[in-house]
Design a protein around this motif. Structure first.
Motif, PDB file in Angstrom:
ATOM      1  N   ILE A 239      -4.469   1.130  -3.089  1.00 23.33           N
ATOM      2  CA  ILE A 239      -3.051   0.838  -3.319  1.00 23.33           C
ATOM      3  C   ILE A 239      -2.127   1.794  -2.569  1.00 23.33           C
ATOM      4  CG2 ILE A 239      -1.229   0.812  -5.070  1.00 23.33           C
ATOM      5  CD1 ILE A 239      -3.231  -0.478  -6.983  1.00 23.33           C
ATOM      6  N   PRO A 240      -2.345   3.116  -2.613  1.00 28.00           N
ATOM      7  CA  PRO A 240      -1.437   4.004  -1.858  1.00 28.00           C
ATOM      8  C   PRO A 240      -1.433   3.699  -0.363  1.00 28.00           C
ATOM      9  CG  PRO A 240      -2.729   5.266  -3.424  1.00 28.00           C
ATOM     10  CD  PRO A 240      -3.333   3.896  -3.392  1.00 28.00           C
ATOM     11  N   LEU A 241      -2.596   3.395   0.188  1.00 31.26           N
ATOM     12  CA  LEU A 241      -2.681   3.102   1.615  1.00 31.26           C
ATOM     13  C   LEU A 241      -1.965   1.798   1.946  1.00 31.26           C
ATOM     14  CD1 LEU A 241      -3.798   4.207   4.231  1.00 31.26           C
ATOM     15  CD2 LEU A 241      -5.964   3.052   3.752  1.00 31.26           C
ATOM     16  N   HIS A 242      -2.120   0.783   1.090  1.00 29.97           N
ATOM     17  CA  HIS A 242      -1.399  -0.475   1.303  1.00 29.97           C
ATOM     18  C   HIS A 242       0.106  -0.234   1.379  1.00 29.97           C
ATOM     19  CE1 HIS A 242      -4.218  -3.792   1.326  1.00 29.97           C
ATOM     20  NE2 HIS A 242      -4.892  -3.262   0.331  1.00 29.97           N
ATOM     21  N   GLY A 243       0.613   0.578   0.462  1.00 33.41           N
ATOM     22  CA  GLY A 243       2.048   0.841   0.450  1.00 33.41           C
ATOM     23  C   GLY A 243       2.525   1.509   1.716  1.00 33.41           C
ATOM     24  N   LEU A 244       1.740   2.447   2.231  1.00 32.99           N
ATOM     25  CA  LEU A 244       2.121   3.137   3.461  1.00 32.99           C
ATOM     26  C   LEU A 244       2.065   2.214   4.673  1.00 32.99           C
ATOM     27  CD1 LEU A 244       0.216   6.507   2.877  1.00 32.99           C
ATOM     28  CD2 LEU A 244       2.678   6.118   2.684  1.00 32.99           C
ATOM     29  N   LEU A 245       1.037   1.387   4.736  1.00 32.61           N
ATOM     30  CA  LEU A 245       0.893   0.491   5.884  1.00 32.61           C
ATOM     31  C   LEU A 245       2.029  -0.531   5.947  1.00 32.61           C
ATOM     32  CD1 LEU A 245      -2.963  -0.222   5.876  1.00 32.61           C
ATOM     33  CD2 LEU A 245      -1.698   1.516   7.165  1.00 32.61           C
TER      34      LEU A 245
END
Length: 306
Positions: A239-245
């Motif tokens: 989830i954190p990576l999705h938000g950044l991407l």
């Protein structure tokens, strides 16, 4: 038994250096995807910056990837434009270069009717012996394929499935009822994979697979074992990576993250895509630290695409 097009497929980026294809980096990235357990790769999607690639570059991508992955590994070529004739030519090029299947994007810009979409897909399907997965991306194409129109396409034996860019689980069930339970349903929404599979989906095509193919494989394995709580726990790690991407147009942030993971891979995109905001770099590095470490040694065995 699972179809060979079930699973987690990475919408691979196209690496560039000095404005040209970075062929050594491409070969390394394909090899890494195989070793990390991705069920297959997609070349020339939006993540691969299709719209800035020349015809020769698209062909070259497939040939290089086939050489790196070996003869049995699933390679899907994303093909298709707002011209049916050009789409047919692209599909023929991809087949000759070694693609295992076609991810057929729907026409963009000219916004055809549902009848026009059906005619487009069936016209392309008539010209190839490869399996065709219809890429339904209403955010980019400005038209949304109805389940009823999809059922007309599914009557053709070459049209074996659909990639739904949105993770709509109700629509996933509607497609099954309109087509059949054997019609492949993949999602492009990498943040809702477990519920989509629970609703009858068979996998996903994601840009985040460039960064976390092994974690996605673990999610897939948990789903197949019916361990959806475990799959959701694994999904939350992304989830954190999705938000950044999502802060930058695909694949700007993905390429930046890849440059941290793989020495020599440049974060360069072709215009009109420009470099990510500098503040994103440190946040991406932090999020990447939570991903599983790469597998050492031999490649994970993959299924034959024969």
């Amino acid at each position: 038994m699972d179809h060979w097009l079930h699973g987690m497929f990475t919408a691979l980026v196209t690496p560039f250096s000095a404005g040209a294809l970075d062929e050594p980096s491409l070969l390394r990235l394909v090899d890494w995807q195989v070793r990390e357990g991705a069920d297959g790769i997609v070349l020339g999607s939006a993540s691969g910056e299709y719209s800035t690639l020349t015809r020769n570059e698209r062909i070259r991508l497939v040939r290089l990837a086939r050489a790196a992955a070996g003869p049995g590994y699933p390679i899907l070529a994303a093909a298709g434009s707002n011209s049916t004739a050009d789409s047919i030519a692209e599909v023929k090029d991809a087949a000759a270069a070694g693609a295992s299947a076609i991810l057929l994007r729907l026409p963009y810009y000219n916004r055809p009717t549902q009848a026009g979409l059906v005619q487009h897909v069936l016209s392309v399907a008539e010209t190839t012996s490869l399996p065709v997965i219809v890429d339904n991306d209403p955010d980019r194409c400005a038209v949304d394929l109805t389940p009823e129109a999809l059922a007309e396409m599914a009557a053709h034996p070459a049209v074996v499935g659909v990639l739904e860019r949105r993770g709509d689980i109700v629509r996933c069930d509607r497609i099954m009822r309109s087509c059949s339970r054997h019609f492949l349903r993949l999602t492009g929404a990498g943040d809702v994979i477990p519920p989509y599979i629970a609703a009858g989906g068979c996998g996903a095509v994601t840009s985040i697979g460039n960064l976390a193919p092994r974690l996605l494989r673990r999610i897939r394995e948990a789903c197949r074992a019916g361990a959806f709580e475990q799959a959701q726990t694994l999904q939350r790690r992304l989830i954190p990576l999705h938000g950044l991407l999502s802060r930058e147009p695909d694949p700007v942030a993905v390429k930046l993250a890849l440059s941290f993971q793989h020495s020599g891979v440049e974060p360069t995109c072709r215009l009109p895509l420009v470099a990510a905001q500098p503040s994103l770099a440190e946040e991406l590095k932090y999020a990447l630290d939570d991903l599983p470490r790469p597998v050492n040694g031999h490649a994970i065995a993959h299924r034959s695409a024969a």
